[in-house]
Write a protein that holds these residues in place. Structure first.
Motif, mmCIF file in Angstrom:
data_model
loop_
_atom_site.group_PDB
_atom_site.id
_atom_site.type_symbol
_atom_site.label_atom_id
_atom_site.label_comp_id
_atom_site.label_asym_id
_atom_site.label_seq_id
_atom_site.Cartn_x
_atom_site.Cartn_y
_atom_site.Cartn_z
ATOM 1 N N LYS A 544 32.398 -34.383 21.576
ATOM 2 C CA LYS A 544 33.771 -34.522 21.053
ATOM 3 C C LYS A 544 34.378 -35.867 21.451
ATOM 4 O O LYS A 544 35.077 -36.512 20.661
ATOM 5 N N GLN A 545 34.120 -36.310 22.690
ATOM 6 C CA GLN A 545 34.641 -37.602 23.148
ATOM 7 C C GLN A 545 34.060 -38.754 22.323
ATOM 8 O O GLN A 545 34.772 -39.695 21.959
ATOM 9 N N LEU A 546 32.764 -38.656 22.027
ATOM 10 C CA LEU A 546 32.107 -39.675 21.207
ATOM 11 C C LEU A 546 32.762 -39.729 19.821
ATOM 12 O O LEU A 546 33.086 -40.809 19.311
ATOM 13 N N LEU A 547 32.982 -38.550 19.220
ATOM 14 C CA LEU A 547 33.568 -38.492 17.882
ATOM 15 C C LEU A 547 34.992 -39.066 17.893
ATOM 16 O O LEU A 547 35.368 -39.837 16.998
ATOM 17 N N ALA A 548 35.772 -38.676 18.908
ATOM 18 C CA ALA A 548 37.154 -39.152 18.996
ATOM 19 C C ALA A 548 37.198 -40.679 19.111
ATOM 20 O O ALA A 548 38.012 -41.355 18.456
ATOM 21 N N ARG A 549 36.282 -41.231 19.930
ATOM 22 C CA ARG A 549 36.231 -42.683 20.138
ATOM 23 C C ARG A 549 35.894 -43.423 18.821
ATOM 24 O O ARG A 549 36.522 -44.412 18.476
ATOM 25 N N GLU A 550 34.892 -42.887 18.094
ATOM 26 C CA GLU A 550 34.459 -43.536 16.848
ATOM 27 C C GLU A 550 35.530 -43.435 15.761
ATOM 28 O O GLU A 550 35.753 -44.378 15.009
ATOM 29 N N GLY A 554 38.079 -46.341 13.681
ATOM 30 C CA GLY A 554 38.101 -46.450 12.218
ATOM 31 C C GLY A 554 36.796 -46.104 11.536
ATOM 32 O O GLY A 554 36.613 -46.347 10.342
ATOM 33 N N ARG A 555 35.845 -45.526 12.305
ATOM 34 C CA ARG A 555 34.548 -45.147 11.705
ATOM 35 C C ARG A 555 34.614 -43.756 11.065
ATOM 36 O O ARG A 555 35.582 -43.018 11.261
ATOM 37 N N GLN A 556 33.528 -43.418 10.341
ATOM 38 C CA GLN A 556 33.420 -42.096 9.702
ATOM 39 C C GLN A 556 32.253 -41.313 10.293
ATOM 40 O O GLN A 556 31.332 -41.891 10.884
ATOM 41 N N ILE A 557 32.315 -39.985 10.106
ATOM 42 C CA ILE A 557 31.373 -39.084 10.794
ATOM 43 C C ILE A 557 30.827 -38.034 9.829
ATOM 44 O O ILE A 557 31.557 -37.513 8.987
ATOM 45 N N TYR A 558 29.539 -37.716 9.991
ATOM 46 C CA TYR A 558 28.922 -36.567 9.303
ATOM 47 C C TYR A 558 28.745 -35.434 10.324
ATOM 48 O O TYR A 558 28.321 -35.682 11.460
ATOM 49 N N SER A 635 29.239 -43.888 11.300
ATOM 50 C CA SER A 635 28.541 -44.300 12.527
ATOM 51 C C SER A 635 28.000 -43.146 13.365
ATOM 52 O O SER A 635 27.283 -43.377 14.330
ATOM 53 N N VAL A 636 28.366 -41.880 13.031
ATOM 54 C CA VAL A 636 27.864 -40.747 13.816
ATOM 55 C C VAL A 636 27.347 -39.646 12.901
ATOM 56 O O VAL A 636 28.011 -39.267 11.937
#
Length: 769
Positions: A544-550, A554-558, A635-636
């Motif tokens: 969750k910390q990684l996702l919050a940081r990314e 301004g990055r996007q996540i799958y 990025s994730v």
């Protein structure tokens, strides 16, 4: 008079041969099950050979079974046990409204000599009929009932004894006839079976001692449940069939000199011994598929495949090609003018190979392998421009509408300054739009058609089709490829795949394709950091910390899940519910989107477009994005229940991120109860990003059928051979096939073998066209 039983006897007629407990209805049910297993269209197509090539999953020496006193934690063993007591109890009573009840069914049992503390065998029972199923088991597992069970035994601290969890009771537990003086449980049993119940235990033992002797006091085959047929029923039917079929009908198909060279036993002996092992061959050889019977059957499986592929390759080389393409200086200049960047040396090498094929007299049939993001599409576009510059039409087929749309968009952008008309043709177009495109294609006004399987419908015809490019080839049925090819002038065919295929597999499944490999990544791609996380609060918080940081950057996540809706049996987190949870609880400040295979194409495309445009920051998805859009800002990649995916699938998913210059991450989240195989497998994802290495490992673990989806793709199914386990046998079979097609080409024995391969429908369409 009843005809002799042969390998070609229809299973529908097997009941006529008076095999014990096999009536007309059961014969038909068996035919249906075998036809489905062997990918045959109708029950009437199933024959005795299909029955005899349905092989045991393992073997048991019932004259020498383990005892309770022999058990150790983690040990896999078969035990013959007697029920002391059995019962079912409900668990998880607060499972929420609308959820079916969940029970644990448990047997406390001992062995014949009571050699140790009573053991426990248990399994979950769930679903709408769970209560009835528990009642059904109670009637059949009364005190004194004798049974055999197989699996991994673990020491259970709570129970203070060894316990084993069954996953498929129908496959892993078999009831046996009572021994003299141990028959109380058997006598008291009552009640019939119910068609609504799952995992029925077949305990219907006849009074016939000869029939009962098939199952006890000897080495026996154990089969996976096939349709309605338990392992015990399959054992009886196979035994009865082998008793009735004479050796002469199990005809020898291989030349004597070949058998001598390869040290192979006779075919009749192999058929009999692969099901019922003789006493003089160690059972360990059977478990490893290395018994003389296995070696013979595996070799034969590979040999016919190798011969079929060799014939197909020779046939293609002799074919006249419709499209004559010249790659002149003018063509090369046209290609150079539209190139947005410099090709890598691997790409240039592959383009040279493709140009050689296109200018030859024989139709190109080339497989282009390249890891995710290696630049296969630009190579395909170069081939398409070469064909179009020569006045030919081209077609590019993709497995999904999303991917077809992306290809069309990219190709239109690349060729924007050229006079060529590029059109997208998919199933979701309106009827009027489709008709207009069909007319333009037939008139030759469209130079490049990009689409899905809609491109191969009968209403689609081309004026002058010269090149067909097929992306992710194994996703298509061979019939579709053959139909598309038949619409043109025997065009050149270029097949692309981002699933790296190990050499041993490419040699067989794609043996009639020439193989090119792009083994170099374009510059500017940052390696993706991959980590495996357990399903606990610490690991989840780290993710969750990684996702919050990314997201903050301004990055996007799958976020990918294996299922669309919740599965009671598997207990997996499903995409729909987790999407709601992530949207409402975890990322309320960001836009969360959902895409899955059950959505309408238009809905799916709209979500994907918003993600590409940056309107959605978190995309929750099932594996529909495995072969999908490129989003440089993503990025994730988070994969939930990663142990449920194959390695090659995970590698494809990981390839969706890292498309830009930013550092990217792949988080593989596993469930607490991940198996040791899953742990070992997922560890490879942390160690390497080499798709070929990953594919080799996946092939070793899962086998060729699952790696490539060959059952769905219509490629010739290997009945017995495993392309990883049996590589040495495969290489011998390829050598022997080549020997007969070259050194012995004109011999009587070779022509007989060629006739046999031509008559086998499995090989008729084993190539692209």
């Amino acid at each position: 008079m009843l005809a002799l039983l042969t390998l070609d006897t229809p299973i529908d007629e097997l009941y006529k041969y008076r095999i014990a407990r096999l009536g007309q209805t059961m014969s038909h049910k068996l035919a249906l099950a075998l036809a489905a297993y062997h990918s045959k269209k109708m029950a009437s197509d199933a024959i005795v050979e299909d029955l005899l090539t349905y092989l045991p999953m393992r073997y048991e020496d019932r004259s020498n079974l383990a005892r309770i006193r022999d058990l150790k934690t983690g040990m896999e063993a078969s035990l013959e046990l007697y029920v002391k007591n059995a019962g079912g109890y409900q668990v998880g009573k607060n499972r929420g409204y609308g959820k079916p009840r969940l029970f644990i069914f448990e047997i406390v049992a001992t062995d014949k000599g009571m050699t140790g503390r009573d053991v426990v065998v248990w399994w979950f029972v769930s679903g709408a009929h769970a209560h009835d199923i528990v009642g059904y088991y109670l009637k059949r597992l009364l005190r004194g009932t004798r049974f055999i069970t197989f699996g991994k035994w673990e020491w259970d601290e709570r129970r203070g004894t060894f316990a084993m969890r069954l996953h498929k009771p129908g496959d892993e537990l078999e009831l046996l006839p009572p021994l003299p003086g141990h028959g109380d449980g058997e006598k008291k049993r009552q009640g019939g079976t119910s068609a609504t119940l799952e995992d029925d235990l077949d305990d219907d033992y006849p009074g016939d001692p000869e029939l009962a002797a098939i199952h006890a006091g000897r080495r026996v085959p154990v089969y996976r449940k096939l349709g309605d047929f338990s392992s015990k029923q399959m054992r009886e039917i196979v035994h009865g069939t082998l008793e009735l079929i004479p050796d002469e009908e199990l005809k020898e198909m291989l030349p004597d000199e070949l058998r001598r060279r390869q040290h192979l036993i006779e075919r009749a002996k192999a058929f009999r011994q692969i099901h019922f092992p003789p006493e003089d061959v160690p059972l360990a050889e059977y478990e490893k598929a290395r018994s003389p019977a296995h070696q013979r059957m595996i070799f034969e499986d590979f040999f016919w495949l190798a011969l079929g592929i060799g014939l197909k390759r020779g046939q293609r080389i002799r074919e006249e090609k419709g499209a004559r393409i010249k790659v002149s200086l003018r063509v090369k200049e046209s290609i150079a003018s539209m190139m947005p960047f410099k090709l890598t040396s691997a790409q240039r090498n592959v383009v040279r190979q493709i140009f050689q094929d296109m200018q030859s007299d024989s139709p190109m049939n080339r497989l282009l392998q390249g890891d995710v993001g290696s630049g296969k599409t630009i190579v395909a576009v170069i081939a398409m421009v070469a064909a179009m510059e020569n006045g030919y039409q081209t077609a590019l087929m993709a497995p999904t509408e999303i991917l077809a749309e992306q290809h069309a968009r990219n190709i239109k952008r690349l060729l924007a300054r050229t006079p060529y008309r590029i059109e997208l043709l998919t199933g979701s177009l309106r009827a009027a739009e489709k008709r207009a495109l069909h007319v333009s294609l037939a008139a030759g006004e469209i130079q490049a058609a990009v689409g899905t399987h809609a491109l191969v419908q009968e209403s689609v015809s081309f004026s002058k089709l010269g090149l067909v490019v097929i992306d992710e080839q194994h996703r298509f049925g061979v019939m579709q490829r053959a139909e598309l090819r038949a619409r043109g002038f025997n065009p050149d065919v270029l097949v692309m795949t981002a699933t790296p295929i190990p050499r041993s597999l490419a040699m067989t499944v794609y043996g009639d394709l020439d193989v090119s490999v792009i083994d170099e990544m374009p510059p500017g791609r940052t390696p993706i950091e991959t980590r495996v996380f357990a399903d606990n609060s610490d690991d989840r918080n780290e993710v969750k910390q990684l996702l919050a940081r990314e997201l903050k950057a301004g990055r996007q996540i799958y976020v990918v899940y294996p299922l669309v809706e919740e599965s009671e049996k598997m207990g997996l987190r499903d995409a729909t519910r987790r999407y709601e949870y992530l949207r409402d609880k975890v990322f309320p400040k960001y836009t969360v989107g959902l895409v899955h295979g059950k959505m309408k194409p238009a809905e799916k495309d709209e979500v994907m477009r918003r993600f590409v445009a940056g309107g959605i920051q978190v995309l929750v998805s099932t594996t529909v994005i495995e072969v999908g859009v490129d989003v440089a800002n993503a990025s994730v990649m988070v994969v939930e229940h990663a142990e449920r995916f194959g390695l090659s699938q995970l590698h494809q998913l990981r390839g969706r991120v890292g498309r830009g210059a930013e550092k990217s991450y792949c988080a593989l989240l596993t469930s607490d109860n991940r198996t040791s195989v899953a742990e070992e497998r997922l560890g490879i994802m942390e160690q390497t990003s080499d798709g070929f290495l990953i594919a080799e490992r996946d092939l070793e673990i899962r086998g060729s059928g699952e790696l490539l989806g060959t059952k769905q793709a219509g490629l010739p199914e290997l009945r017995i051979g495993n392309l990883f386990r049996d590589q040495q046998i495969l290489e011998q079979a390829l050598k022997e096939a080549e020997f007969y097609l070259t050194k012995r080409e004109g011999s009587v024995e070779t022509s007989k073998m060629i006739q046999r391969v031509r008559a086998d429908t499995r090989f008729g369409l084993a190539a692209v066209g």
